[in-house]
Design a protein around this motif. Structure first.
Motif, PDB file in Angstrom:
ATOM      1  N   LEU A 148      59.319  -4.287  41.628  1.00 36.11           N
ATOM      2  CA  LEU A 148      60.379  -4.154  40.633  1.00 36.11           C
ATOM      3  C   LEU A 148      60.044  -5.022  39.423  1.00 36.11           C
ATOM      4  O   LEU A 148      59.564  -6.148  39.574  1.00 36.11           O
ATOM      5  N   ALA A 149      60.315  -4.512  38.230  1.00 35.25           N
ATOM      6  CA  ALA A 149      60.164  -5.312  37.022  1.00 35.25           C
ATOM      7  C   ALA A 149      61.260  -6.371  37.006  1.00 35.25           C
ATOM      8  O   ALA A 149      62.438  -6.060  37.129  1.00 35.25           O
ATOM      9  N   ALA A 150      60.860  -7.647  36.842  1.00 33.11           N
ATOM     10  CA  ALA A 150      61.837  -8.734  36.945  1.00 33.11           C
ATOM     11  C   ALA A 150      61.612  -9.812  35.886  1.00 33.11           C
ATOM     12  O   ALA A 150      61.998 -10.964  36.081  1.00 33.11           O
ATOM     13  N   GLY A 151      60.995  -9.449  34.787  1.00 29.71           N
ATOM     14  CA  GLY A 151      60.770 -10.412  33.712  1.00 29.71           C
ATOM     15  C   GLY A 151      59.730  -9.874  32.758  1.00 29.71           C
ATOM     16  O   GLY A 151      58.958  -8.973  33.112  1.00 29.71           O
ATOM     17  N   ASN A 152      59.713 -10.392  31.541  1.00 32.18           N
ATOM     18  CA  ASN A 152      58.668 -10.013  30.595  1.00 32.18           C
ATOM     19  C   ASN A 152      58.529 -11.118  29.557  1.00 32.18           C
ATOM     20  O   ASN A 152      59.523 -11.579  28.998  1.00 32.18           O
ATOM     21  N   THR A 153      57.294 -11.530  29.321  1.00 31.65           N
ATOM     22  CA  THR A 153      57.039 -12.600  28.357  1.00 31.65           C
ATOM     23  C   THR A 153      57.001 -12.091  26.923  1.00 31.65           C
ATOM     24  O   THR A 153      56.985 -12.876  25.986  1.00 31.65           O
ATOM     25  N   GLY A 154      56.962 -10.755  26.743  1.00 29.67           N
ATOM     26  CA  GLY A 154      56.664 -10.219  25.428  1.00 29.67           C
ATOM     27  C   GLY A 154      55.177 -10.358  25.152  1.00 29.67           C
ATOM     28  O   GLY A 154      54.356 -10.468  26.068  1.00 29.67           O
ATOM     29  N   VAL A 155      54.797 -10.367  23.879  1.00 31.56           N
ATOM     30  CA  VAL A 155      53.386 -10.467  23.492  1.00 31.56           C
ATOM     31  C   VAL A 155      52.799 -11.797  23.946  1.00 31.56           C
ATOM     32  O   VAL A 155      53.402 -12.851  23.742  1.00 31.56           O
ATOM     33  N   GLN A 156      51.647 -11.742  24.580  1.00 31.07           N
ATOM     34  CA  GLN A 156      50.966 -12.973  24.980  1.00 31.07           C
ATOM     35  C   GLN A 156      49.800 -13.260  24.032  1.00 31.07           C
ATOM     36  O   GLN A 156      49.227 -12.361  23.426  1.00 31.07           O
ATOM     37  N   MET A 157      49.473 -14.548  23.929  1.00 24.69           N
ATOM     38  CA  MET A 157      48.379 -14.968  23.053  1.00 24.69           C
ATOM     39  C   MET A 157      47.027 -14.610  23.671  1.00 24.69           C
ATOM     40  O   MET A 157      46.892 -14.481  24.891  1.00 24.69           O
ATOM     41  N   THR A 158      46.020 -14.469  22.827  1.00 24.24           N
ATOM     42  CA  THR A 158      44.661 -14.220  23.315  1.00 24.24           C
ATOM     43  C   THR A 158      44.147 -15.407  24.109  1.00 24.24           C
ATOM     44  O   THR A 158      43.462 -15.242  25.115  1.00 24.24           O
ATOM     45  N   GLY A 159      44.478 -16.619  23.657  1.00 25.94           N
ATOM     46  CA  GLY A 159      44.110 -17.792  24.441  1.00 25.94           C
ATOM     47  C   GLY A 159      43.637 -18.983  23.630  1.00 25.94           C
ATOM     48  O   GLY A 159      43.626 -18.977  22.395  1.00 25.94           O
ATOM     49  N   TRP A 160      43.259 -20.031  24.369  1.00 20.74           N
ATOM     50  CA  TRP A 160      42.790 -21.309  23.823  1.00 20.74           C
ATOM     51  C   TRP A 160      41.269 -21.370  23.888  1.00 20.74           C
ATOM     52  O   TRP A 160      40.671 -21.060  24.918  1.00 20.74           O
ATOM     53  N   PHE A 161      40.656 -21.823  22.796  1.00 21.60           N
ATOM     54  CA  PHE A 161      39.202 -21.892  22.718  1.00 21.60           C
ATOM     55  C   PHE A 161      38.779 -23.262  22.185  1.00 21.60           C
ATOM     56  O   PHE A 161      39.407 -23.816  21.281  1.00 21.60           O
ATOM     57  N   LYS A 162      37.712 -23.756  22.736  1.00 26.48           N
ATOM     58  CA  LYS A 162      37.187 -25.051  22.277  1.00 26.48           C
ATOM     59  C   LYS A 162      36.441 -24.922  20.949  1.00 26.48           C
ATOM     60  O   LYS A 162      36.278 -25.898  20.224  1.00 26.48           O
TER      61      LYS A 162
END
Length: 365
Positions: free
Chosen positions: A154-168
């Motif tokens: 069952l769908a029970a949450g959604n973060t919306g758009v997620q970031m590509t990420g963290w880079f050094k």
């Protein structure tokens, strides 16, 4: 009226009265039956959105107990307290526990079709995803995909758009991805591997230590609020967006099918209703908190928030659809889910371009 007729009416009336008395007693017995379940979690104790706070697993358990007046009580175990973080699917499938909270794309190794019920690279946003799940046949396909495993999602949450990420280091070109070691789950990881990225699938609690010690060079997690709490800004300073890999991200409430069948219909309805409540509440909570968190990261913690270069995005798009073609070629069920999802997306995009896109480009400040 004959004596025979009077006897018949008397007997049937008494039988009817007896039945009328018996039915409430059966219903009463059913309404008093209690259930004690266990829920594990792919995320650790204290994780906002996933373990604690509005729309989280602990919130879900509390609301179900409240609305069933204690008839269904679910004990929540964050990752590692009862079983390791990524063993929830097998435990629920076998009936060792009744529920798990996490994301379906963690189980893509069992069936790649599971990917489509969490996050689809270059796929739909929250609105489109929910529309597909609820009114475009998505939930029915989810049920079909999980049927061999004896589970329900069952769908029970959604973060919306997620970031590509963290880079050094800064990403200026596709070549800058070659050789990176990166924590990234799901199909996005399969795509990045084709650009020379060494993909690592780590539970949330293991990401920061790995990034800090240099075991990995980059990491994708969720969004500004949760990422700031994890401390990623202390280990990497380049924070990239676009949402190409996860335009939305659905939380999954996984339920053992046999256990589900034992619940009375009214409790089943309450569970579904609370899952839907968490689905909307999770997104609202994310939208309410991410803006402030991103501003703090940039203004106060030295983070550089950037968008991936167009050349990188286009290469990722190209490889994503090549990967889809490969993964759907030999699995009819994956192909069925894929075609359903992207057919709905094409329809939804047309409306999105005439509605949300106009609001964002013409009416925003």
């Amino acid at each position: 009226m004959t004596n025979e007729r009077r006897d018949f009416i008397k007997k049937t009336s008494l039988a009817g009265i007896g039945a009328a008395i018996a039915v409430p007693s059966i219903a009463s017995a059913d309404s008093k039956k209690t259930f004690r379940w266990k829920m594990t979690n792919c995320y650790g104790a204290g994780a906002p959105f996933y373990s604690t706070g509005p729309g989280s697993a602990s919130y879900f358990c509390k609301r179900v107990e409240e609305l069933t007046d204690g008839r269904l009580r679910i004990k929540h175990y964050p990752a590692g307290e009862l079983i390791p973080a990524m063993e929830g699917f097998d435990a629920v499938s076998k009936g060792t526990i009744e529920m798990n909270w996490g994301n379906s794309f963690f189980w893509a190794g069992k069936t790649f079709a599971a990917q489509y019920f969490t996050a689809v690279p270059f796929g739909m946003n929250f609105q489109g995803t929910n529309a597909w799940l609820q009114f475009g046949g998505g939930q029915e396909l989810w049920d079909e995909v999980y049927k061999p495993f004896n589970v329900i999602g069952l769908a029970a949450g959604n973060t919306g758009v997620q970031m590509t990420g963290w880079f050094k280091k800064e990403i200026k070109d596709v070549k800058d991805l070659d050789g990176l070691r990166m924590r990234v789950p799901g199909l996005a990881g399969k795509v990045l591997e084709q650009l020379g990225v060494s993909v690592k699938l780590l539970p949330g609690g293991e990401i920061f230590p790995a990034l800090e010690r240099g075991v990995i060079d980059a990491a994708e997690f969720v969004g500004p609020f949760q990422d700031r709490r994890m401390g990623f800004q202390k280990a990497a300073k380049f924070y990239y967006t676009t949402g190409w890999g996860e335009p939305s991200n659905t939380t999954e409430c996984l339920i053992n099918k046999d256990a589900w069948a034992t619940l009375p219909k009214d409790i089943q309805a309450i569970v579904k209703t609370v899952a839907a409540e968490c689905n909307l509440m999770g997104l609202s909570w994310s939208e309410a908190n991410n803006s402030e968190a991103l501003e703090d990261l940039v203004k106060n913690q030295g983070v550089e928030a950037k968008t991936l270069p167009d050349s990188v995005i286009e290469k990722l798009r190209e490889l994503t659809f090549v990967t889809y073609a490969k993964l759907t070629a030999n699995d009819p069920l994956v192909k069925k889910v894929h075609e359903s999802y992207f057919a709905f997306k094409a329809m939804h995009d047309d409306w999105q371009n005439k509605s949300e896109e106009v609001v964002m480009t013409k009416l925003s400040s």
